[in-house]
Design an enzyme around this catalytic site. Structure first.
Site, PDB file in Angstrom:
ATOM      1  N   LYS A  35       0.871  -1.180   0.000  1.00 47.01           N
ATOM      2  CA  LYS A  35       0.000   0.000   0.000  1.00 47.01           C
ATOM      3  C   LYS A  35       0.907   1.229   0.000  1.00 47.01           C
ATOM      4  O   LYS A  35       1.479   1.582   1.026  1.00 47.01           O
ATOM      5  CB  LYS A  35      -0.928   0.016   1.214  1.00 47.01           C
ATOM      6  CG  LYS A  35      -1.965   1.124   1.167  1.00 47.01           C
ATOM      7  CD  LYS A  35      -2.885   1.076   2.382  1.00 47.01           C
ATOM      8  CE  LYS A  35      -4.027   2.063   2.220  1.00 47.01           C
ATOM      9  NZ  LYS A  35      -3.598   3.443   1.987  1.00 47.01           N
ATOM     10  N   ASP A  37       2.266   4.943   0.049  1.00 52.65           N
ATOM     11  CA  ASP A  37       1.879   6.176   0.715  1.00 52.65           C
ATOM     12  C   ASP A  37       2.124   7.333  -0.247  1.00 52.65           C
ATOM     13  O   ASP A  37       3.162   7.984  -0.234  1.00 52.65           O
ATOM     14  CB  ASP A  37       2.693   6.367   2.003  1.00 52.65           C
ATOM     15  CG  ASP A  37       2.083   7.419   2.913  1.00 52.65           C
ATOM     16  OD1 ASP A  37       0.985   7.909   2.599  1.00 52.65           O
ATOM     17  OD2 ASP A  37       2.700   7.747   3.934  1.00 52.65           O
ATOM     18  N   GLU A 173       3.022   1.739   4.972  1.00 51.94           N
ATOM     19  CA  GLU A 173       1.671   2.061   5.419  1.00 51.94           C
ATOM     20  C   GLU A 173       0.824   0.816   5.626  1.00 51.94           C
ATOM     21  O   GLU A 173      -0.018   0.766   6.509  1.00 51.94           O
ATOM     22  CB  GLU A 173       1.011   2.981   4.391  1.00 51.94           C
ATOM     23  CG  GLU A 173      -0.373   3.455   4.790  1.00 51.94           C
ATOM     24  CD  GLU A 173      -0.976   4.377   3.746  1.00 51.94           C
ATOM     25  OE1 GLU A 173      -2.155   4.736   3.892  1.00 51.94           O
ATOM     26  OE2 GLU A 173      -0.269   4.729   2.787  1.00 51.94           O
TER      27      GLU A 173
END
Length: 315
Positions: A35, A37, A173
């Site tokens: 994921k 950022d 993240e």
């Protein structure tokens, strides 16, 4: 690269969004990606026009001219691609603050576009195809790319718990899980999930703010080596009535701020300073460059704790 406007190609595609999940799914065929950022970014390539569009539909092409040029030479007649714009730090980890500085023209960071989905290519709508086929087509396309600004977002099929733990150690993240047999569906979907790996730490409460609620936010600090209390941000307490009563029973008001760097007062809020003796546990995404918490969430107060000089708690 000269192209003709393809017939039937959508002018706009709303991105697919992931649903926040507390744990990895127990069933189904899933793959996992980092994921990132950064800023979600879709790229539309058609005719003589290359556009970079945010998840809310804003055209940011002029803000990323180098990415536009890199996309313009892709060996495709037309395409829609989905990805995330990031700036990587020295450790190769996405740095959101550096990305913001790059957009503000204050930083020297190079904006990179990690591509993770291919929605349309060469007059063909790929959204109806399963993720595994879209990703295979994207990988084949990316194998022909030489620009370091365009990168393929790798996926992992290991145990998701171990992937999350690795992401946490790298201070990422979180991760995104995707059903590999699912088509692309614009909007929020349960076939895409996000699993966050926030950090946790204990902080000293040096004050509260009051607005319409009894407690609007807790003002948090850590003790520096010289013994001074440094303000690091605020967090909503999400207290029940009973928890709020218990908090006030323990709180000791004082006239002056206990922080050496007093937070800037906001209009419409009342500030009440407290002796720094109550400790709360907080989860958060990361530290900003200014030394404050980002995306903080209160996890409750410590009943038998007192502040120590390192900002943690002793029991």
């Amino acid at each position: 690269m000269k192209r003709n406007e393809p017939q039937g190609m959508p002018k706009v595609i709303e991105p697919q969004l992931a649903t926040l999940a507390k744990r990895p799914p127990a069933h189904g065929d899933w793959s996992y990606e980092i994921k990132f950022d950064g800023y979600r970014m879709l790229a539309r390539i058609a005719s003589c026009d290359v556009r970079l569009v945010t998840r809310n539909g804003y055209n940011w092409t002029d803000r990323m001219p180098k990415l536009r040029d890199a996309l313009d030479v892709l060996p495709v007649h037309d395409a829609w691609l989905d990805g995330e714009a990031v700036v990587l730090n020295a450790a190769g980890v996405p740095d959101f603050n550096a990305l913001q500085n790059a957009f503000d023209r204050r930083g020297k960071g190079q904006i990179v576009l990690f591509l993770f989905d291919l929605l349309w290519m060469n007059r063909t709508d790929l959204r109806v195809q399963p993720l595994r086929d879209r990703r295979a087509a994207l990988r084949e396309l990316m194998d022909q790319v030489e620009s370091p600004l365009l990168r393929f977002s790798d996926n992992f099929t290991d145990d998701p718990a171990s992937i999350i733990e690795s992401a946490r150690k790298m201070k990422l993240e979180g991760i995104i899980g995707k059903r590999i047999d699912a088509p692309y569906r614009s909007g929020r979907s349960t076939s895409w999930i996000k699993l966050k790996c926030n950090q946790r730490q204990e902080f000293v409460v040096g004050g509260i703010t009051r607005g319409k609620a009894d407690i609007d936010s807790l003002l948090l600090g850590v003790f520096d080596p010289d013994g001074s209390l440094r303000y690091v941000g605020s967090v909503p307490p999400y207290f029940t009535s009973r928890q709020a009563s218990a908090f006030f029973a323990r709180a000791e008001a004082q006239e002056f701020t206990p922080f050496r760097n007093t937070p800037k007062a906001e209009r419409g809020r009342e500030y009440l300073w407290l002796k720094p003796v109550i400790v709360v546990e907080v989860s958060f995404r990361e530290w900003t460059r200014g030394g404050e918490l980002r995306h903080a969430l209160s996890r409750g107060t410590r009943r038998q704790a007192r502040a120590r000089s390192d900002g943690r708690a002793s029991h």
